[in-house]
Design an enzyme around this catalytic site. Structure first.
Site, PDB file in Angstrom:
ATOM      1  N   GLY A 162       0.825  -1.209   0.000  1.00 40.50           N
ATOM      2  CA  GLY A 162       0.000   0.000   0.000  1.00 40.50           C
ATOM      3  C   GLY A 162       0.857   1.257   0.000  1.00 40.50           C
ATOM      4  O   GLY A 162       2.088   1.178  -0.107  1.00 40.50           O
ATOM      5  N   ASP A 220      -8.106  -2.060  -0.728  1.00 36.11           N
ATOM      6  CA  ASP A 220      -8.848  -0.823  -0.453  1.00 36.11           C
ATOM      7  C   ASP A 220      -9.074   0.070  -1.682  1.00 36.11           C
ATOM      8  O   ASP A 220      -9.918   0.958  -1.649  1.00 36.11           O
ATOM      9  CB  ASP A 220      -8.117   0.002   0.622  1.00 36.11           C
ATOM     10  CG  ASP A 220      -7.936  -0.761   1.928  1.00 36.11           C
ATOM     11  OD1 ASP A 220      -8.712  -1.708   2.162  1.00 36.11           O
ATOM     12  OD2 ASP A 220      -7.027  -0.413   2.702  1.00 36.11           O
TER      13      ASP A 220
HETATM   14  O1  F6P Z   1      -5.475  -2.207   3.980  1.00 36.70           O
HETATM   15  C1  F6P Z   1      -6.130  -3.429   3.896  1.00 36.70           C
HETATM   16  C2  F6P Z   1      -6.984  -3.684   5.109  1.00 36.70           C
HETATM   17  O2  F6P Z   1      -7.649  -4.920   4.925  1.00 36.70           O
HETATM   18  C3  F6P Z   1      -7.976  -2.590   5.455  1.00 36.70           C
HETATM   19  O3  F6P Z   1      -9.116  -2.632   4.643  1.00 36.70           O
HETATM   20  C4  F6P Z   1      -8.224  -2.878   6.910  1.00 36.70           C
HETATM   21  O4  F6P Z   1      -8.585  -1.691   7.577  1.00 36.70           O
HETATM   22  C5  F6P Z   1      -6.900  -3.377   7.411  1.00 36.70           C
HETATM   23  O5  F6P Z   1      -6.175  -3.795   6.274  1.00 36.70           O
HETATM   24  C6  F6P Z   1      -6.977  -4.494   8.410  1.00 36.70           C
HETATM   25  O6  F6P Z   1      -5.698  -4.720   8.892  1.00 36.70           O
HETATM   26  P1  F6P Z   1      -5.273  -6.015   9.721  1.00 36.70           P
HETATM   27  O7  F6P Z   1      -5.225  -7.178   8.783  1.00 36.70           O
HETATM   28  O8  F6P Z   1      -3.935  -5.663  10.257  1.00 36.70           O
HETATM   29  O9  F6P Z   1      -6.311  -6.238  10.774  1.00 36.70           O
END
Ligand code: F6P
Length: 366
Positions: A104, A152
């Site tokens: 990202g 996202d």
């Molecule tokens: O950036 C991708 C994402 O899936 C977001 O949509 C979400 O807020 C975040 O990562 C969740 O992160 P983690 O997997 O660390 O809980």
């Protein structure tokens, strides 16, 4: 022979493996050695077995597998100069002077900082005698390129990020399952979807699954007013004959006073108008599973371009990411893209939101 390192960083996204496969095979086709770096920047800092040469066969089967097989991490150490110094040392030790990052905007910005600092880092390694003069001269410049891997779809100057359409497809499948039970019981469902601070997944899912209402971070409704507005739209839909109700809430949804709009708050408002309501938080199923065809293609085309990009870049070229615009694979200056992401997020969503409204009912979110 040029040596290229490839890593995945940040949250995994379907299609990351296809991107790694494309980098490995395109690199080999261009007479390069390609090294996979496990666990993102953490692996680059740890070195040793975490950095290993990939053969053509090593990536067999990668195209259609979800997640990232070389591992990923959100690495705090790489945010510190000391971490980047160690990463620089590990790269030079392996003779790697080009890096392709799939992640990202945070991960890609990290790569750009690394590249900017590179001359100072190698000088320090020389002064402290961790590398010799020959290594110093051979690694004067770090070539980088990036691909945006994120469900996202939150990067400007590229139409799509790797993984976004797979995630959208998963969300739609799950919502259609929920809709069957909602119709059966004449219930309301509040479905929370991922996207961090970006409403793309929520908005697209609300269009594709004909939601009654949607809450997005980019379009905060007026605090104290949104409950009444949503209730009147949904009551009208019910009177018009709908047997079930669907409200999509982006995980980053906020009101005009920047308070979070949670699925539970939305549920309470629906219960107030007499609807038997359930909340479904889709969570990480949205990131899982095999990439859809579009993400496989996008990752494959972009991986090949990322290799061309690192081979062609010079100390004067700005760090670039590989994007797609109007169905053409393009190169975009990384820093411009990050800055534009912050600037235009709202405008993009407003346009899409208006489209959604015009296609659904005339009163889709008044
Ligand atoms: O950036 C991708 C994402 O899936 C977001 O949509 C979400 O807020 C975040 O990562 C969740 O992160 P983690 O997997 O660390 O809980």
């Amino acid at each position: 022979r040029k040596r290229i390192g490839v890593l995945t960083s940040g949250g995994d996204a379907p299609g990351m493996n296809a991107a790694v496969r494309s980098v490995v095979r395109s690199g080999i086709n261009q007479n390069c050695d390609v090294y996979a770096i496990n666990e993102g920047y953490s692996g680059l800092i740890k070195g040793g077995d975490m950095i290993h040469k990939m053969s053509w066969d090593d990536v067999r089967g990668y195209l259609s597998i979800g997640g990232t097989l070389i591992g990923t991490a959100r690495c705090m150490e790489f945010r510190e100069r000391a971490g980047r110094l160690q990463a620089c040392y590990n790269m030079i030790e392996r003779g790697i002077d080009a890096l392709i990052v799939i992640g990202g905007d945070g991960s890609l910005t990290g790569a750009d900082t690394f590249r900017d600092e590179w001359p100072g880092l190698i000088k320090e390694l020389l002064d402290t005698k961790r590398i010799d003069e020959k290594q110093y001269k051979a690694h004067q410049h770090l070539n980088i390129s990036g691909m945006v891997g994120s469900i996202d779809n939150d990067m400007a100057m590229t139409d799509h990020t790797i993984g976004a359409y797979s995630s959208l497809s998963r969300i739609c499948t799950n919502i259609s399952w929920v809709s069957a039970t909602a119709e059966s019981h004449s219930r309301a469902f509040v479905v929370e979807v991922m996207g961090r601070h970006c409403g793309w997944l929520a908005l697209m899912a609300s269009i594709a699954c004909r939601a009654d209402y949607v809450f997005l971070p980019e379009m905060p409704p007026t605090a104290n007013e949104w409950v009444g507005k949503m209730q009147s739209v949904i009551e009208r839909h019910r009177k018009g004959g709908r047997r079930s109700t669907l409200v999509v809430v982006a995980e980053g949804a906020i009101d005009s006073e920047l308070n979070r709009i949670s699925p539970e708050m939305v549920k309470d408002a629906l219960v107030e108008i007499g609807l038997d309501t359930r909340v479904t938080t889709l969570g990480h199923v949205q990131r899982g599973g095999s990439p859809v065809a579009f993400d496989r293609l996008l990752a494959t085309l972009q991986g090949a371009e990322a290799v061309r990009c690192v081979l062609e870049s010079t100390p004067e070229t700005p760090s670039e990411i590989i994007g797609i615009r109007l169905n053409k694979i393009i190169r975009v200056p990384l820093q411009e893209s990050v800055a534009a992401t912050k600037r235009v997020a709202e405008a993009i969503s407003k346009k899409d939101f208006q489209l959604a409204r015009s296609l659904r009912d005339s009163d889709f979110n008044e």
